[in-house]
Design a protein around this motif. Structure first.
Motif, PDB file in Angstrom:
ATOM      1  N   GLN A  24       0.829  -1.211   0.000  1.00 47.77           N
ATOM      2  CA  GLN A  24       0.000   0.000   0.000  1.00 47.77           C
ATOM      3  C   GLN A  24       0.861   1.257   0.000  1.00 47.77           C
ATOM      4  N   ILE A  25       1.882   1.295   0.854  1.00 52.26           N
ATOM      5  CA  ILE A  25       2.703   2.509   0.912  1.00 52.26           C
ATOM      6  C   ILE A  25       3.617   2.619  -0.308  1.00 52.26           C
ATOM      7  N   CYS A  26       4.011   1.482  -0.876  1.00 58.97           N
ATOM      8  CA  CYS A  26       4.808   1.533  -2.108  1.00 58.97           C
ATOM      9  C   CYS A  26       3.961   2.095  -3.250  1.00 58.97           C
ATOM     10  N   GLY A  27       2.730   1.608  -3.352  1.00 54.51           N
ATOM     11  CA  GLY A  27       1.846   2.086  -4.407  1.00 54.51           C
ATOM     12  C   GLY A  27       1.572   3.574  -4.287  1.00 54.51           C
ATOM     13  N   LEU A  28       1.307   4.040  -3.063  1.00 55.96           N
ATOM     14  CA  LEU A  28       1.034   5.459  -2.860  1.00 55.96           C
ATOM     15  C   LEU A  28       2.283   6.293  -3.111  1.00 55.96           C
ATOM     16  N   SER A  29       3.434   5.797  -2.703  1.00 54.64           N
ATOM     17  CA  SER A  29       4.695   6.516  -2.941  1.00 54.64           C
ATOM     18  C   SER A  29       4.916   6.722  -4.434  1.00 54.64           C
ATOM     19  N   LEU A  30       4.734   5.657  -5.210  1.00 55.36           N
ATOM     20  CA  LEU A  30       4.931   5.757  -6.648  1.00 55.36           C
ATOM     21  C   LEU A  30       3.904   6.678  -7.287  1.00 55.36           C
ATOM     22  N   LEU A  31       2.641   6.550  -6.872  1.00 51.22           N
ATOM     23  CA  LEU A  31       1.582   7.372  -7.455  1.00 51.22           C
ATOM     24  C   LEU A  31       1.858   8.859  -7.228  1.00 51.22           C
ATOM     25  N   VAL A  32       2.131   9.227  -5.977  1.00 57.99           N
ATOM     26  CA  VAL A  32       2.363  10.638  -5.638  1.00 57.99           C
ATOM     27  C   VAL A  32       3.598  11.169  -6.351  1.00 57.99           C
ATOM     28  N   SER A  33       4.691  10.412  -6.315  1.00 56.71           N
ATOM     29  CA  SER A  33       5.950  10.901  -6.893  1.00 56.71           C
ATOM     30  C   SER A  33       5.902  10.954  -8.412  1.00 56.71           C
ATOM     31  N   ILE A 160      14.440  14.673 -15.858  1.00 60.16           N
ATOM     32  CA  ILE A 160      13.234  13.999 -15.370  1.00 60.16           C
ATOM     33  C   ILE A 160      13.587  13.012 -14.267  1.00 60.16           C
ATOM     34  N   ALA A 161      14.683  12.259 -14.468  1.00 53.54           N
ATOM     35  CA  ALA A 161      15.099  11.289 -13.457  1.00 53.54           C
ATOM     36  C   ALA A 161      15.480  11.980 -12.152  1.00 53.54           C
ATOM     37  N   ALA A 162      16.184  13.115 -12.264  1.00 56.18           N
ATOM     38  CA  ALA A 162      16.569  13.855 -11.061  1.00 56.18           C
ATOM     39  C   ALA A 162      15.349  14.407 -10.339  1.00 56.18           C
ATOM     40  N   ALA A 163      14.364  14.881 -11.107  1.00 56.85           N
ATOM     41  CA  ALA A 163      13.135  15.392 -10.494  1.00 56.85           C
ATOM     42  C   ALA A 163      12.389  14.273  -9.767  1.00 56.85           C
ATOM     43  N   PHE A 164      12.342  13.095 -10.384  1.00 52.81           N
ATOM     44  CA  PHE A 164      11.687  11.965  -9.727  1.00 52.81           C
ATOM     45  C   PHE A 164      12.422  11.578  -8.448  1.00 52.81           C
ATOM     46  N   LEU A 212      14.950   2.404  -2.096  1.00 50.28           N
ATOM     47  CA  LEU A 212      16.082   2.470  -3.017  1.00 50.28           C
ATOM     48  C   LEU A 212      15.849   1.586  -4.237  1.00 50.28           C
ATOM     49  N   GLY A 213      15.250   0.420  -3.996  1.00 52.00           N
ATOM     50  CA  GLY A 213      14.961  -0.484  -5.108  1.00 52.00           C
ATOM     51  C   GLY A 213      13.967   0.109  -6.088  1.00 52.00           C
ATOM     52  N   LEU A 214      12.917   0.729  -5.565  1.00 53.89           N
ATOM     53  CA  LEU A 214      11.925   1.364  -6.438  1.00 53.89           C
ATOM     54  C   LEU A 214      12.547   2.497  -7.240  1.00 53.89           C
ATOM     55  N   ALA A 215      13.338   3.339  -6.567  1.00 53.33           N
ATOM     56  CA  ALA A 215      13.985   4.454  -7.253  1.00 53.33           C
ATOM     57  C   ALA A 215      14.916   3.940  -8.352  1.00 53.33           C
ATOM     58  N   PHE A 216      15.633   2.852  -8.067  1.00 51.89           N
ATOM     59  CA  PHE A 216      16.532   2.274  -9.068  1.00 51.89           C
ATOM     60  C   PHE A 216      15.759   1.760 -10.275  1.00 51.89           C
ATOM     61  N   LEU A 217      14.649   1.061 -10.038  1.00 50.93           N
ATOM     62  CA  LEU A 217      13.866   0.498 -11.145  1.00 50.93           C
ATOM     63  C   LEU A 217      13.276   1.599 -12.025  1.00 50.93           C
ATOM     64  N   VAL A 218      12.762   2.655 -11.399  1.00 53.41           N
ATOM     65  CA  VAL A 218      12.187   3.755 -12.182  1.00 53.41           C
ATOM     66  C   VAL A 218      13.270   4.456 -12.992  1.00 53.41           C
ATOM     67  N   ASN A 219      14.423   4.688 -12.385  1.00 52.51           N
ATOM     68  CA  ASN A 219      15.512   5.335 -13.113  1.00 52.51           C
ATOM     69  C   ASN A 219      16.055   4.434 -14.219  1.00 52.51           C
ATOM     70  N   LEU A 220      16.057   3.123 -13.990  1.00 55.76           N
ATOM     71  CA  LEU A 220      16.475   2.189 -15.033  1.00 55.76           C
ATOM     72  C   LEU A 220      15.506   2.250 -16.209  1.00 55.76           C
ATOM     73  N   ALA A 221      14.208   2.326 -15.902  1.00 59.06           N
ATOM     74  CA  ALA A 221      13.202   2.440 -16.962  1.00 59.06           C
ATOM     75  C   ALA A 221      13.370   3.737 -17.741  1.00 59.06           C
ATOM     76  N   LEU A 222      13.649   4.843 -17.028  1.00 54.65           N
ATOM     77  CA  LEU A 222      13.860   6.121 -17.705  1.00 54.65           C
ATOM     78  C   LEU A 222      15.112   6.070 -18.582  1.00 54.65           C
TER      79      LEU A 222
END
Length: 238
Positions: A24-33, A160-164, A212-222
């Motif tokens: 739940q908190i991972c989903g909300l973190s990703l949605l908001v950010s 964009i990655a830095a802003a995220f 850290l894992g979520l941030a890494f995956l999103v930046n990898l996707a970017l």
């Protein structure tokens, strides 16, 4: 060191069990950010291009504001947003205080200057001859801006990655405007702060590793998207 290993094991356990609280908190973190990053991109990238190539009244002041925003204290952002969204504030009727929407606003304010400044730097790195060639070819206004973003695409993706990264790592403003309410406004950063204050260091470390894992995956996707889209965009202007 034992705490780190315990936190790592706790993170693996939570992920393996698909812990509802964690999901739940991972989903909300990703949605908001992600929403805050999208807004920062929509506002920051065009503004960065404008500051890089246009000379207009107030440009120096706007550049100074953007540079100041790079070091904007999150608690100040949280304070200002709280005042505006408080029930007696200018936008109190919207009832946004202590909601995810308020957190999006706060994260947008801290992330937008980064998107703007990094885009500005990326466009300023383009050789002036290339910009002149685009103008001679008839590019102007929105079309010129689009071509400049295309030419500086790797740098824009970095913006964009830095802003995220700035948005998802934000804790002070999110805590102030969101309230860290369980199942409503609690995100990974505020949950880490809460668990640390309770002395539950293993849980806090586990949440930190997930963050850290979520941030890494999103930046990898970017990075992947920027690499492939950027190569596809390298073509002469028509």
């Amino acid at each position: 060191m034992d705490l780190l290993w315990e936190g790592f094991r706790e993170a693996l356990r939570l992920l393996a069990q698909r812990d509802p609280y964690l999901l739940q908190i991972c989903g909300l973190s990703l949605l908001v950010s992600i929403l805050a990053t999208v807004l920062s991109t929509i506002c920051g990238v065009p503004m960065g291009v404008l500051l890089a190539v246009r000379d207009f009244r107030g440009r120096g002041l706007l550049n100074a504001l953007v540079n100041t925003g790079l070091g904007l204290p999150p608690v100040v952002v949280g304070l200002v947003v709280s005042i505006f969204l408080w029930r007696t504030g200018p936008f109190g009727a919207l009832q946004l205080i202590y909601t995810p929407a308020a957190m999006v606003v706060a994260q947008f304010i801290v992330a937008a200057p980064i998107a703007t400044a990094f885009t500005r730097a990326a466009v300023e790195a383009i050789e002036s001859e290339q910009i002149d060639a685009l103008r001679v070819s008839g590019a102007a206004g929105v079309i010129l801006g689009r071509e400049l973003v295309r030419a500086a695409y790797p740098g824009v993706v970095l913006a964009i990655a830095a802003a995220f990264g700035r948005a998802i790592a934000e804790v002070g403003a999110s805590l102030m405007v969101g309230g860290n309410i369980a199942s409503q406004t609690r995100v990974l950063t505020t949950a880490i702060a809460l668990e640390t204050s309770r002395g539950a260091f293993a849980q806090a470390i586990a949440l930190g590793m997930v963050l850290l894992g979520l941030a890494f995956l999103v930046n990898l996707a970017l990075f992947w998207a920027g690499r492939h889209t950027g190569s596809a965009n390298v073509r002469p202007f028509r």
